[in-house]
Design a protein around this motif. Structure first.
Motif, PDB file in Angstrom:
ATOM      1  N   ASP A 117       0.813  -1.216   0.000  1.00  0.00           N
ATOM      2  CA  ASP A 117       0.000   0.000   0.000  1.00  0.00           C
ATOM      3  C   ASP A 117       0.842   1.261   0.000  1.00  0.00           C
ATOM      4  OD1 ASP A 117       0.883  -0.594   2.619  1.00  0.00           O
ATOM      5  OD2 ASP A 117      -0.691   0.669   3.482  1.00  0.00           O
ATOM      6  N   ARG A 118       2.164   1.114   0.138  1.00  0.00           N
ATOM      7  CA  ARG A 118       3.058   2.264   0.203  1.00  0.00           C
ATOM      8  C   ARG A 118       3.876   2.443  -1.077  1.00  0.00           C
ATOM      9  NH1 ARG A 118       4.504   3.792   5.380  1.00  0.00           N
ATOM     10  NH2 ARG A 118       5.589   5.482   4.295  1.00  0.00           N
ATOM     11  N   VAL A 119       3.714   1.547  -2.029  1.00  0.00           N
ATOM     12  CA  VAL A 119       4.514   1.603  -3.255  1.00  0.00           C
ATOM     13  C   VAL A 119       3.605   1.738  -4.468  1.00  0.00           C
ATOM     14  CG1 VAL A 119       6.258   0.124  -2.193  1.00  0.00           C
ATOM     15  CG2 VAL A 119       4.544  -0.890  -3.694  1.00  0.00           C
ATOM     16  N   SER A 120       4.192   2.140  -5.574  1.00  0.00           N
ATOM     17  CA  SER A 120       3.537   2.049  -6.880  1.00  0.00           C
ATOM     18  C   SER A 120       4.127   0.847  -7.617  1.00  0.00           C
ATOM     19  CB  SER A 120       3.767   3.316  -7.708  1.00  0.00           C
ATOM     20  OG  SER A 120       2.840   4.327  -7.383  1.00  0.00           O
ATOM     21  N   THR A 121       3.254  -0.007  -8.114  1.00  0.00           N
ATOM     22  CA  THR A 121       3.681  -1.194  -8.841  1.00  0.00           C
ATOM     23  C   THR A 121       3.310  -1.046 -10.306  1.00  0.00           C
ATOM     24  OG1 THR A 121       3.177  -2.497  -6.858  1.00  0.00           O
ATOM     25  CG2 THR A 121       3.614  -3.705  -8.896  1.00  0.00           C
ATOM     26  N   VAL A 122       4.286  -1.205 -11.176  1.00  0.00           N
ATOM     27  CA  VAL A 122       4.047  -1.152 -12.618  1.00  0.00           C
ATOM     28  C   VAL A 122       4.102  -2.575 -13.149  1.00  0.00           C
ATOM     29  CG1 VAL A 122       4.783  -0.195 -14.828  1.00  0.00           C
ATOM     30  CG2 VAL A 122       5.110   1.129 -12.731  1.00  0.00           C
ATOM     31  N   ARG A 123       2.990  -3.041 -13.731  1.00  0.00           N
ATOM     32  CA  ARG A 123       2.923  -4.421 -14.216  1.00  0.00           C
ATOM     33  C   ARG A 123       3.029  -4.510 -15.734  1.00  0.00           C
ATOM     34  NH1 ARG A 123      -2.145  -6.843 -10.781  1.00  0.00           N
ATOM     35  NH2 ARG A 123      -3.223  -5.224 -11.975  1.00  0.00           N
ATOM     36  N   MET A 429       8.796  -1.682  -9.209  1.00  0.00           N
ATOM     37  CA  MET A 429       8.182  -1.037  -8.051  1.00  0.00           C
ATOM     38  C   MET A 429       8.910   0.255  -7.727  1.00  0.00           C
ATOM     39  SD  MET A 429       6.951  -3.723  -5.134  1.00  0.00           S
ATOM     40  CE  MET A 429       8.609  -4.015  -4.542  1.00  0.00           C
ATOM     41  N   PHE A 430       8.137   1.235  -7.208  1.00  0.00           N
ATOM     42  CA  PHE A 430       8.690   2.535  -6.877  1.00  0.00           C
ATOM     43  C   PHE A 430       8.054   3.042  -5.588  1.00  0.00           C
ATOM     44  CE2 PHE A 430       8.614   1.807 -11.382  1.00  0.00           C
ATOM     45  CZ  PHE A 430       9.912   2.108 -11.777  1.00  0.00           C
ATOM     46  N   ALA A 431       8.847   3.748  -4.795  1.00  0.00           N
ATOM     47  CA  ALA A 431       8.341   4.278  -3.527  1.00  0.00           C
ATOM     48  C   ALA A 431       9.121   5.532  -3.162  1.00  0.00           C
ATOM     49  CB  ALA A 431       8.482   3.226  -2.418  1.00  0.00           C
ATOM     50  N   GLY A 432       8.534   6.317  -2.276  1.00  0.00           N
ATOM     51  CA  GLY A 432       9.251   7.458  -1.732  1.00  0.00           C
ATOM     52  C   GLY A 432       8.855   8.768  -2.360  1.00  0.00           C
ATOM     53  N   ALA A 433       9.826   9.659  -2.454  1.00  0.00           N
ATOM     54  CA  ALA A 433       9.613  11.073  -2.801  1.00  0.00           C
ATOM     55  C   ALA A 433       8.783  11.261  -4.060  1.00  0.00           C
ATOM     56  CB  ALA A 433      10.972  11.738  -2.966  1.00  0.00           C
ATOM     57  N   GLY A 434       7.567  11.786  -3.904  1.00  0.00           N
ATOM     58  CA  GLY A 434       6.741  12.117  -5.049  1.00  0.00           C
ATOM     59  C   GLY A 434       5.958  10.971  -5.643  1.00  0.00           C
ATOM     60  N   ILE A 435       6.140   9.731  -5.167  1.00  0.00           N
ATOM     61  CA  ILE A 435       5.474   8.560  -5.740  1.00  0.00           C
ATOM     62  C   ILE A 435       4.113   8.358  -5.083  1.00  0.00           C
ATOM     63  CG2 ILE A 435       5.579   6.049  -6.009  1.00  0.00           C
ATOM     64  CD1 ILE A 435       7.488   7.522  -7.845  1.00  0.00           C
ATOM     65  N   LYS A 436       3.118   8.075  -5.901  1.00  0.00           N
ATOM     66  CA  LYS A 436       1.780   7.811  -5.400  1.00  0.00           C
ATOM     67  C   LYS A 436       1.763   6.477  -4.647  1.00  0.00           C
ATOM     68  CE  LYS A 436      -1.448   8.784  -8.257  1.00  0.00           C
ATOM     69  NZ  LYS A 436      -2.355   8.708  -9.435  1.00  0.00           N
ATOM     70  N   GLN A 437       1.207   6.467  -3.476  1.00  0.00           N
ATOM     71  CA  GLN A 437       1.152   5.254  -2.668  1.00  0.00           C
ATOM     72  C   GLN A 437      -0.007   4.357  -3.116  1.00  0.00           C
ATOM     73  OE1 GLN A 437       1.267   5.954   1.545  1.00  0.00           O
ATOM     74  NE2 GLN A 437       2.983   7.366   1.416  1.00  0.00           N
ATOM     75  N   GLY A 438       0.292   3.070  -3.281  1.00  0.00           N
ATOM     76  CA  GLY A 438      -0.738   2.084  -3.579  1.00  0.00           C
ATOM     77  C   GLY A 438      -1.184   2.020  -5.018  1.00  0.00           C
ATOM     78  N   ALA A 439      -0.545   2.764  -5.927  1.00  0.00           N
ATOM     79  CA  ALA A 439      -0.950   2.713  -7.330  1.00  0.00           C
ATOM     80  C   ALA A 439      -0.530   1.391  -7.952  1.00  0.00           C
ATOM     81  CB  ALA A 439      -0.326   3.873  -8.097  1.00  0.00           C
ATOM     82  N   VAL A 440      -1.396   0.817  -8.774  1.00  0.00           N
ATOM     83  CA  VAL A 440      -1.078  -0.365  -9.567  1.00  0.00           C
ATOM     84  C   VAL A 440      -1.296   0.034 -11.019  1.00  0.00           C
ATOM     85  CG1 VAL A 440      -1.601  -2.778 -10.051  1.00  0.00           C
ATOM     86  CG2 VAL A 440      -1.804  -1.907  -7.705  1.00  0.00           C
ATOM     87  N   ILE A 441      -0.213   0.162 -11.744  1.00  0.00           N
ATOM     88  CA  ILE A 441      -0.241   0.743 -13.085  1.00  0.00           C
ATOM     89  C   ILE A 441      -0.138  -0.356 -14.128  1.00  0.00           C
ATOM     90  CG2 ILE A 441       1.002   2.246 -14.685  1.00  0.00           C
ATOM     91  CD1 ILE A 441       1.798   3.918 -12.241  1.00  0.00           C
TER      92      ILE A 441
END
Length: 499
Positions: A117-123, A429-441
């Protein structure tokens, strides 16, 4: 035009300090005022407009920490599982629920599941080069081939993005009158990566990454049972990282300082005669070498033994786990770009290159090792407040085939089989500064082999990283033929991944 983050206050003639820095930085690349004006005109040409409020993301990240899983984890065995597909596609692993109701992940990453829920995941990472294209993933060029990806000296290579960041940052500091940074900008752990990718190429050797070495004993089992060292499977707690070769016994700090004093006097005389970029690059190399030898801040950052043993064990007593911990310490100490590679060691088709024995290797070593390191990194950085301005990226160069190969014993996923190279769809996967939390792209088809919606190029990822670091990804630098080249070809910032 080359965008460098700076103070936008206007000078008395109406020109901003940022404009001065930009023009000065371009002059470092050999561009004249005419070139600068031409590039500004080109930059003003119409292009896709970012969404309202997008500027708040520019420069949000002070640092970026990349965890690069060389060899490439299979998307169906990690973040894009297809439990309803036939066994030869879905494999033997089962999905588990995560803290993000929009995504399930592999059962062998239970700790990572708590952070989804704290990361953006690109599939739907995708491209057309299933050839371990590390250079294609981490440099601005929009094309590659097998000859390039197996030859670091191929003249078609572009500079590593960390080298470009170093180059641009140094230009900005120089033009604004700031002293050189005492912490290297561009650092690679845990040892030299032999394939093309993290090299400075046509920027010149002054902009090469600083690469660590490690000293310790491997305790990990050889995944193929041939008795080879496997530090990614385990290392002894006394393992340490350093940036220098063995020092001469008689090279004391006093003597080193005296030598540097003489060099500085000679450099001052030479500077009156030679103001070329080559001379500045040589001076920078000397300064960097001095800082590597004498910086207490740098030595402290590398000293993972200073951490409580309980925390080190949470990261995992493996080369990747301890290098990830060292990466966090370097970012905390002020490093700008830190890349931790989990790559092959003494054996081809190892690391995440799971052509054979995929099930055992993923279940027993790869997934648990990543699970510990990444989840502990996220908690550690959150507790220390580092995620607010540090971008964390989990990347690889491609994915793996939707179907298992027959393997060494012809029994597919239940025996020695694995998945082969596949670049049409994979995950990051991406997390931290400026990244939307919980996004599944993005969404792939029922086999996990092709994007059904929202394809994402590695060039889009690089554009987004540059943007978050405060550098316009559509800026221009000169190649060997003195041609203006964009930092990234054919990519765009991923606005839908930004908060």
């Amino acid at each position: 035009m080359l965008r460098i983050l700076g103070n936008s206050r206007k000078a008395c003639d109406g020109i901003s300090r940022r404009d001065v820095i930009q023009a000065g930085a371009l002059s470092l690349f050999g561009l004249t005022l005419t070139d600068v004006l031409a590039l500004q005109e080109a930059a003003a040409a119409p292009k896709a407009a970012p969404p309202a409020g997008a500027s708040r993301h520019f420069g949000r990240a002070k640092s970026v920490l990349i965890l690069f899983l060389y060899g490439s984890p299979g998307q169906l065995d990690t973040w894009d599982m297809k439990p309803d597909a036939p066994e030869e596609i879905r494999g033997p692993f089962k999905p588990i629920r995560t803290s993000n109701p929009s995504i399930d992940i592999c059962e062998h990453m239970p700790r990572v599941a708590k952070w989804m829920d704290r990361v953006s995941t690109v599939r739907t990472m995708t491209h057309t080069y299933p050839i371990h294209g590390v250079a294609f993933s981490l440099t601005g060029t929009g094309r590659t081939d097998l000859a390039m990806e197996t030859n670091t000296r191929d003249p078609r290579h572009w500079p590593y993005f960390g080298s470009v960041v170093d180059y641009v940052d140094t230009a900005a500091r120089r033009q604004s009158g700031q002293p050189p940074s005492t912490m290297p900008t561009n650092i690679i752990l845990p040892h030299r990566f032999a394939r093309p990718g993290p090299q400075s190429q046509w920027l010149g050797t002054s902009w090469s990454p600083v690469v660590s070495q490690w000293e310790g004993k491997s305790t990990g089992a050889d995944p193929y049972g041939q008795g080879r060292e496997n530090p990614y499977g385990g290392i002894t707690p006394d393992t340490r990282f350093q940036f220098t070769e063995k020092k001469s016994a008689d090279l004391t700090l006093d003597r080193l300082n005296r030598r540097m004093s003489v060099l500085q006097q000679l450099d001052a005389q030479r500077a009156r005669l030679d103001h070329s970029e080559e001379a500045r690059g040589w001076s920078r190399s000397q300064q960097l070498a001095m800082s590597l030898l004498t910086s207490q801040n740098l030595r402290n950052a590398l000293n993972v033994q200073a951490e409580p043993m309980a925390l080190r064990e949470q990261y995992g007593m493996t080369l990747f786990g301890q290098a990830t911990l060292a990466g966090r310490r370097l970012v905390e100490a002020g490093a700008r770009v830190v890349t931790v590679f989990w790559d092959e060691y003494n054996l081809g088709n190892s690391a995440w290159d799971t052509h054979v024995f995929l099930v055992n290797r993923m279940r027993d070593e790869l997934l648990p090792g990543f699970d510990r390191a990444f989840s502990t990194l996220m908690k550690d950085m959150t507790d220390r407040g580092l995620l607010d301005d540090t971008l964390v990226c989990v990347m690889s160069e491609h994915g793996r085939t939707p179907t298992f190969n027959s393997g060494v014993d012809g029994q597919g996923p239940q025996g020695g089989g694995g998945r082969d190279h596949w670049a049409e769809a994979y995950c990051a996967m991406f997390a931290g500064a400026g990244i939307k939390q919980g996004a599944v792209i993005g969404k792939t088809d029922k086999t996990g082999g092709f994007p059904d919606e929202r394809p994402v190029s590695p060039k889009d990822v690089l554009c987004t990283i540059y943007h978050l670091l405060g550098i316009d990804p559509h800026s221009t630098i000169l190649d060997r033929q003195q041609r203006p080249m964009p930092l990234v070809e054919d990519g765009e910032v991923m606005w839908d991944m930004l908060a």
